[in-house]
Motif scaffolding. Sequence first.
Motif, PDB file in Angstrom:
ATOM      1  N   ALA A 176       1.596   1.580  16.652  1.00 10.55           N
ATOM      2  CA  ALA A 176       0.488   2.218  15.958  1.00 10.55           C
ATOM      3  C   ALA A 176      -0.148   1.183  15.046  1.00 10.55           C
ATOM      4  O   ALA A 176       0.538   0.451  14.347  1.00 10.55           O
ATOM      5  CB  ALA A 176       0.999   3.408  15.152  1.00 10.55           C
ATOM      6  N   ARG A 177      -1.439   1.112  15.053  1.00 11.98           N
ATOM      7  CA  ARG A 177      -2.146   0.036  14.351  1.00 11.98           C
ATOM      8  C   ARG A 177      -3.114   0.661  13.353  1.00 11.98           C
ATOM      9  O   ARG A 177      -3.997   1.429  13.731  1.00 11.98           O
ATOM     10  CB  ARG A 177      -2.890  -0.821  15.366  1.00 11.98           C
ATOM     11  N   VAL A 178      -2.926   0.349  12.092  1.00 16.61           N
ATOM     12  CA  VAL A 178      -3.814   0.803  11.037  1.00 16.61           C
ATOM     13  C   VAL A 178      -4.497  -0.419  10.455  1.00 16.61           C
ATOM     14  O   VAL A 178      -3.838  -1.405  10.110  1.00 16.61           O
ATOM     15  CB  VAL A 178      -3.042   1.552   9.937  1.00 16.61           C
ATOM     16  N   MET A 179      -5.800  -0.373  10.343  1.00 22.60           N
ATOM     17  CA  MET A 179      -6.560  -1.533   9.886  1.00 22.60           C
ATOM     18  C   MET A 179      -7.378  -1.158   8.659  1.00 22.60           C
ATOM     19  O   MET A 179      -8.199  -0.240   8.707  1.00 22.60           O
ATOM     20  CB  MET A 179      -7.500  -2.028  10.992  1.00 22.60           C
ATOM     21  N   PHE A 180      -7.132  -1.866   7.561  1.00 22.63           N
ATOM     22  CA  PHE A 180      -7.937  -1.729   6.356  1.00 22.63           C
ATOM     23  C   PHE A 180      -8.836  -2.957   6.256  1.00 22.63           C
ATOM     24  O   PHE A 180      -8.340  -4.084   6.230  1.00 22.63           O
ATOM     25  CB  PHE A 180      -7.058  -1.623   5.109  1.00 22.63           C
TER      26      PHE A 180
ATOM     27  N   THR B  79      -9.746  -2.419  -9.242  1.00 20.09           N
ATOM     28  CA  THR B  79      -8.598  -1.760  -9.883  1.00 20.09           C
ATOM     29  C   THR B  79      -8.128  -0.523  -9.128  1.00 20.09           C
ATOM     30  O   THR B  79      -6.993  -0.079  -9.311  1.00 20.09           O
ATOM     31  CB  THR B  79      -8.951  -1.365 -11.332  1.00 20.09           C
ATOM     32  N   GLU B  80      -8.986   0.042  -8.278  1.00 20.85           N
ATOM     33  CA  GLU B  80      -8.631   1.255  -7.539  1.00 20.85           C
ATOM     34  C   GLU B  80      -8.199   0.967  -6.103  1.00 20.85           C
ATOM     35  O   GLU B  80      -7.905   1.905  -5.348  1.00 20.85           O
ATOM     36  CB  GLU B  80      -9.823   2.222  -7.523  1.00 20.85           C
ATOM     37  N   LEU B  81      -8.140  -0.294  -5.723  1.00 21.10           N
ATOM     38  CA  LEU B  81      -7.803  -0.615  -4.336  1.00 21.10           C
ATOM     39  C   LEU B  81      -6.401  -0.118  -3.973  1.00 21.10           C
ATOM     40  O   LEU B  81      -6.203   0.523  -2.936  1.00 21.10           O
ATOM     41  CB  LEU B  81      -7.893  -2.125  -4.105  1.00 21.10           C
ATOM     42  N   ARG B  82      -5.416  -0.438  -4.812  1.00 21.81           N
ATOM     43  CA  ARG B  82      -4.038  -0.064  -4.488  1.00 21.81           C
ATOM     44  C   ARG B  82      -3.876   1.445  -4.319  1.00 21.81           C
ATOM     45  O   ARG B  82      -3.362   1.888  -3.277  1.00 21.81           O
ATOM     46  CB  ARG B  82      -3.091  -0.617  -5.548  1.00 21.81           C
ATOM     47  N   PRO B  83      -4.256   2.288  -5.293  1.00 18.67           N
ATOM     48  CA  PRO B  83      -4.060   3.732  -5.093  1.00 18.67           C
ATOM     49  C   PRO B  83      -4.894   4.301  -3.961  1.00 18.67           C
ATOM     50  O   PRO B  83      -4.468   5.240  -3.279  1.00 18.67           O
ATOM     51  CB  PRO B  83      -4.450   4.337  -6.448  1.00 18.67           C
ATOM     52  N   THR B  84      -6.085   3.731  -3.719  1.00 13.89           N
ATOM     53  CA  THR B  84      -6.932   4.253  -2.647  1.00 13.89           C
ATOM     54  C   THR B  84      -6.326   3.959  -1.287  1.00 13.89           C
ATOM     55  O   THR B  84      -6.261   4.829  -0.410  1.00 13.89           O
ATOM     56  CB  THR B  84      -8.342   3.651  -2.737  1.00 13.89           C
ATOM     57  N   VAL B  85      -5.882   2.727  -1.090  1.00 10.93           N
ATOM     58  CA  VAL B  85      -5.234   2.376   0.178  1.00 10.93           C
ATOM     59  C   VAL B  85      -3.972   3.207   0.385  1.00 10.93           C
ATOM     60  O   VAL B  85      -3.720   3.729   1.477  1.00 10.93           O
ATOM     61  CB  VAL B  85      -4.909   0.871   0.212  1.00 10.93           C
ATOM     62  N   ALA B  86      -3.170   3.363  -0.665  1.00  4.69           N
ATOM     63  CA  ALA B  86      -1.942   4.157  -0.544  1.00  4.69           C
ATOM     64  C   ALA B  86      -2.257   5.590  -0.168  1.00  4.69           C
ATOM     65  O   ALA B  86      -1.584   6.185   0.685  1.00  4.69           O
ATOM     66  CB  ALA B  86      -1.156   4.099  -1.854  1.00  4.69           C
ATOM     67  N   GLN B  87      -3.292   6.164  -0.781  1.00  2.00           N
ATOM     68  CA  GLN B  87      -3.649   7.546  -0.480  1.00  2.00           C
ATOM     69  C   GLN B  87      -4.131   7.690   0.956  1.00  2.00           C
ATOM     70  O   GLN B  87      -3.751   8.630   1.667  1.00  2.00           O
ATOM     71  CB  GLN B  87      -4.733   8.019  -1.457  1.00  2.00           C
ATOM     72  N   ARG B  88      -4.963   6.754   1.419  1.00  2.00           N
ATOM     73  CA  ARG B  88      -5.475   6.838   2.795  1.00  2.00           C
ATOM     74  C   ARG B  88      -4.344   6.663   3.801  1.00  2.00           C
ATOM     75  O   ARG B  88      -4.278   7.362   4.813  1.00  2.00           O
ATOM     76  CB  ARG B  88      -6.545   5.756   3.007  1.00  2.00           C
ATOM     77  N   LEU B  89      -3.438   5.730   3.519  1.00  2.00           N
ATOM     78  CA  LEU B  89      -2.330   5.503   4.432  1.00  2.00           C
ATOM     79  C   LEU B  89      -1.365   6.687   4.418  1.00  2.00           C
ATOM     80  O   LEU B  89      -0.853   7.107   5.457  1.00  2.00           O
ATOM     81  CB  LEU B  89      -1.593   4.218   4.060  1.00  2.00           C
ATOM     82  N   ARG B  90      -1.126   7.249   3.240  1.00  5.05           N
ATOM     83  CA  ARG B  90      -0.239   8.408   3.136  1.00  5.05           C
ATOM     84  C   ARG B  90      -0.794   9.587   3.939  1.00  5.05           C
ATOM     85  O   ARG B  90      -0.069  10.283   4.650  1.00  5.05           O
ATOM     86  CB  ARG B  90      -0.071   8.800   1.671  1.00  5.05           C
ATOM     87  N   GLN B  91      -2.088   9.793   3.866  1.00  2.00           N
ATOM     88  CA  GLN B  91      -2.711  10.882   4.628  1.00  2.00           C
ATOM     89  C   GLN B  91      -2.552  10.654   6.119  1.00  2.00           C
ATOM     90  O   GLN B  91      -2.250  11.586   6.877  1.00  2.00           O
ATOM     91  CB  GLN B  91      -4.194  10.980   4.259  1.00  2.00           C
TER      92      GLN B  91
END
Length: 504
Positions: free
Chosen positions: A239-243, A282-294
Amino acid sequence: MTDSAATAPTTGSPSRTVADLQRALAQRLASNPLLNSESGWRSLTARLARQGGPFPPAPADGDGDGDGDGAQPADRIGELVAACGDQADDAEALADALDHVTRDPGLALPLRTVADWLTARTLLSDAELDELRGLLDQVPAHQAAAAAQACLPFLAADLPAHCTGTWPTTLHLLRRNMLPTGLPPLLAYLEHLAAARPAQASALHAWAGSKAEDWGLTEELQACRTAAADFVLPERSPARVMFVLLPDGLQKDTYTLRMWHREGARAKPALRDEDTQAVSHTELRPTVAQRLRQWVQETSEAVLDDMCVEFWLPLPLINEPVWDWCADATQPAHPARTVLIRSLDRLQIPTIQSAWRARWDSLMHASEEAESPDRGTAVSAPHDAEPDRESAASRKSQDPVILKSPPSDKEGRLQFLDALRNGAPAILWHRLDCSAAFQSAALRLIGAGPLQELPDRISALRADHRRSTSADDAVTDITLLWDDPTHTLPTLHSLVAPSEARVL
């Protein structure tokens, strides 16, 4: 949303399996805030009434004010789910109602499996189902999905979301329409699996042959067996997720975030563009984590067992701790198996594309025997010679490149850009300290096995470090840029919707 209840247990009679699924589903629904509310409960029962399903009415309350105080939410939800224990249509109706009311398409997935179970028991005896399940017990989910898709007609609907495992996929095929040849999809599916799994071919052929004889389809089965003889399972890709993080041209320290994902367990993986959003640094880390978690929550368990997260980064972000961003979203249940950094800047230099591909080919074909443990100058910064004019042996000796300082420092940034211009496909560094201790550790990692497996070794190193405090601190923040030129970015033509993205 994937849930363990969406996949039937591996043991127990069919009737017990249905009961287990219903019990797990009732517990899950009872904890849903919307269904616990009177308004949500009334919406659900009203929807069921319009569908004409034979469901019990909402339990009467004790004071006649209609607030439902006379019954606990878990009790009435359990009663509702239990009413779906005999008819597949009832289970499907409740699943449709839940989808409509809760707007959560993953919530009712176990009911879809229950419906498939109930349908299967009208077509096969419990003994036949048990025997079939035993035959397929060792078949991985991705192989089942590939075989199922291969036996369905061209342009047929994809497997539904609840087919997350081998057994749910098998049960679902019993509900699909006959193939144009007159053969049930289940028998064609077994023939494809038999062709791809020689060790089980005899048993699968015997089971399918017995049912074909019972149903008067011996000739059709034989024709399918001949046609399926050359079927080969496609190579499984993770599975490949690309940010992708693009610098905003107007606002400082702001980036445009795009996310694409592909579920590698599917026979025909599709790469889809998600919504694009502007994100401050400053919001990159929580935003990426939230998108990946979803994405993790909405993806099947089989896919999550083998996943890769890629970050396409510009130079200002190349030294960010993206592994930790992923850990925020995926630990501990589903740690990202591989986290890779890709370079956006490389794509802006068309003159280096041939050198990049040539060095990647050398890296991929380097034999394990050719890699010495210490490698000496093999990992020094690239020199000024044009890589595409060098011999293959010389190119092998340059990769991976190990930086002498992090790319956030001036010296490391210059060395990093020099490596990009020379087409280096693999670059190693430590985010904080590229001193002698790190250099030695990096050399050991490179020499520990085939270069193709370097990302796996680094992933294992990080995983071990998270489980133990005794890991080598010199490689805690080791970073690998791993640019595979055969896995490129999706491209968007100008003035088109994200849904029109395609892969080169």
